[in-house]
Scaffold this motif. Structure first.
Motif, PDB file in Angstrom:
ATOM      1  N   GLN A 175       0.829  -1.208   0.000  1.00 49.38           N
ATOM      2  CA  GLN A 175       0.000   0.000   0.000  1.00 49.38           C
ATOM      3  C   GLN A 175       0.860   1.252   0.000  1.00 49.38           C
ATOM      4  O   GLN A 175       0.510   2.262  -0.630  1.00 49.38           O
ATOM      5  N   LEU A 176       2.002   1.195   0.680  1.00 48.94           N
ATOM      6  CA  LEU A 176       2.876   2.366   0.789  1.00 48.94           C
ATOM      7  C   LEU A 176       3.725   2.590  -0.459  1.00 48.94           C
ATOM      8  O   LEU A 176       4.469   3.570  -0.523  1.00 48.94           O
ATOM      9  N   ASN A 177       3.623   1.707  -1.426  1.00 50.80           N
ATOM     10  CA  ASN A 177       4.389   1.882  -2.671  1.00 50.80           C
ATOM     11  C   ASN A 177       4.033   3.184  -3.369  1.00 50.80           C
ATOM     12  O   ASN A 177       4.852   3.766  -4.086  1.00 50.80           O
ATOM     13  N   THR A 178       2.811   3.652  -3.150  1.00 51.51           N
ATOM     14  CA  THR A 178       2.402   4.920  -3.778  1.00 51.51           C
ATOM     15  C   THR A 178       2.899   6.135  -2.990  1.00 51.51           C
ATOM     16  O   THR A 178       2.717   7.266  -3.429  1.00 51.51           O
ATOM     17  N   GLN A 179       3.514   5.861  -1.842  1.00 51.18           N
ATOM     18  CA  GLN A 179       3.995   6.961  -0.991  1.00 51.18           C
ATOM     19  C   GLN A 179       5.477   6.786  -0.685  1.00 51.18           C
ATOM     20  O   GLN A 179       5.939   7.043   0.417  1.00 51.18           O
ATOM     21  N   GLY A 180       6.214   6.347  -1.684  1.00 48.97           N
ATOM     22  CA  GLY A 180       7.656   6.218  -1.549  1.00 48.97           C
ATOM     23  C   GLY A 180       8.149   4.815  -1.251  1.00 48.97           C
ATOM     24  O   GLY A 180       9.332   4.525  -1.372  1.00 48.97           O
ATOM     25  N   GLY A 181       7.244   3.929  -0.827  1.00 45.68           N
ATOM     26  CA  GLY A 181       7.645   2.559  -0.542  1.00 45.68           C
ATOM     27  C   GLY A 181       7.975   2.339   0.930  1.00 45.68           C
ATOM     28  O   GLY A 181       7.944   3.264   1.745  1.00 45.68           O
ATOM     29  N   ALA A 182       8.294   1.102   1.255  1.00 43.79           N
ATOM     30  CA  ALA A 182       8.583   0.737   2.640  1.00 43.79           C
ATOM     31  C   ALA A 182       9.664  -0.328   2.685  1.00 43.79           C
ATOM     32  O   ALA A 182       9.919  -1.021   1.690  1.00 43.79           O
ATOM     33  N   GLU A 183      10.321  -0.432   3.825  1.00 44.11           N
ATOM     34  CA  GLU A 183      11.274  -1.512   4.092  1.00 44.11           C
ATOM     35  C   GLU A 183      10.979  -2.055   5.482  1.00 44.11           C
ATOM     36  O   GLU A 183      10.568  -1.308   6.383  1.00 44.11           O
ATOM     37  N   ILE A 184      11.178  -3.356   5.658  1.00 42.32           N
ATOM     38  CA  ILE A 184      10.821  -4.021   6.901  1.00 42.32           C
ATOM     39  C   ILE A 184      12.054  -4.264   7.762  1.00 42.32           C
ATOM     40  O   ILE A 184      13.069  -4.785   7.274  1.00 42.32           O
TER      41      ILE A 184
END
Length: 316
Positions: A28-37
């Protein structure tokens, strides 16, 4: 206007659906810069311990960048303080890439160390540790727990008498420094960083739901070759059941079962029981966190609710 969040934490007891939730949120956060775990799990740090830790699959690891998984050998140890330092560095690096760090896991002591600050507890002293272990063999851990209650009642009150690893560590700190473990924790809390990290907590309303998932997962691990994995670790010759890695839930029961000739059914039964006890302790930890956002893990709309809550926090 509030400053941007530093990270989002997704926590919960074992088998509550944290991995799936984190992957969905990352997408979901791909549209807001992405995420890393960033893994918040004291077992996933070990290499060669894949089945018994329910480590994310290769596909899951490839879908989103993951950190603090497969970082050390089972012969080594990894502390909550080390996690806090590593996670602090990683949060800065991930944010520097314009992405959102997702802290995902169930090792609450790790999360507590990050949120409430680091301490200056000295490293383990092998000689002091050996002396405490020798005394425990003579008088028993219950007696040492009673001794800890005299010198550090705050720490002793939160530890079970049979928790040899933590009781021993607390006595080790007292013996080496003349200061209590609780005093180190208090000083760390006073110097805690000013994080803005909302905590999303997956907690089942019906405990039976979680117990069934734990049993199903452990049975699946057994079918996937968990005992063979433990046999391979034992065959190395340099590991022993007192190492932190081998004291991980499931591994501890499997090692003991192979030593004592338990049947696979008995190893499975004891492993399930120990995992359920771990989940109970995790839920107790979570309930002490007043600021968490609780998501009913066993609700049909749990994932959707988590995503909506995370998006609201992200935009707040």
């Amino acid at each position: 206007m509030k400053r941007p969040i530093d990270a989002i934490a997704i926590v919960g007891p074992t088998a509550s659906g944290k991995t799936a939730a984190a992957l969905a949120l990352a997408q979901q956060l791909n549209t807001q810069g992405g995420a890393e775990i960033i893994s918040v799990d004291s077992a996933l740090v070990y290499r060669g311990m894949d089945i018994g830790t329910a480590k994310p699959s290769r596909e899951e690891l490839a879908a989103v960048p993951h950190h603090l998984i497969d970082t050390i050998d089972p012969l080594q140890s990894y502390s909550a303080a080390e996690f806090a330092k590593d996670a602090t560095r990683l949060i800065g690096e991930i944010r520097g890439r314009g992405r959102t760090p997702l802290l995902v896991g169930g090792t609450m002591l790790y999360l507590k160390s990050l949120l409430e600050g680091l301490n200056d507890i000295p490293a383990a002293d092998p000689q002091v540790r050996e002396a405490i272990q020798a005394r425990a063999e003579q008088v028993g851990w219950a007696a040492l727990h009673a001794e800890l209650m005299q010198v550090d009642p705050v720490t002793a009150a939160r530890l079970a008498p049979g928790d040899s690893q933590r009781v021993g560590r607390a006595l080790e700190v007292w013996t080496a420094t003349g200061q209590t473990l609780s005093s180190f924790h208090q000083s760390a809390k006073a110097a805690a960083p000013s994080w803005r990290i909302p905590v999303l907590s997956l907690e089942p309303v019906n405990r039976t739901w979680l117990h069934e998932r734990i049993a199903q997962r452990f049975e699946l691990m057994m079918a996937q070759g968990f005992l063979d994995e433990v046999r391979q670790l034992r065959a190395r010759g340099d590991l022993n059941p007192d190492l932190p890695a081998m004291r991980c839930v499931g591994y501890r029961q499997a090692w003991q079962g192979l030593d004592e000739g338990w049947s696979e059914a008995e190893i499975c039964e004891r492993g399930i029981f120990a995992t359920r006890q771990l989940a109970k302790r995790q839920i107790t930890w979570l309930r002490s966190m007043d600021s968490r956002h609780v998501i009913a893990a066993d609700a049909p709309e749990a994932l959707a609710q988590l995503l909506v809550t995370a998006q609201r926090l992200f935009l707040a």
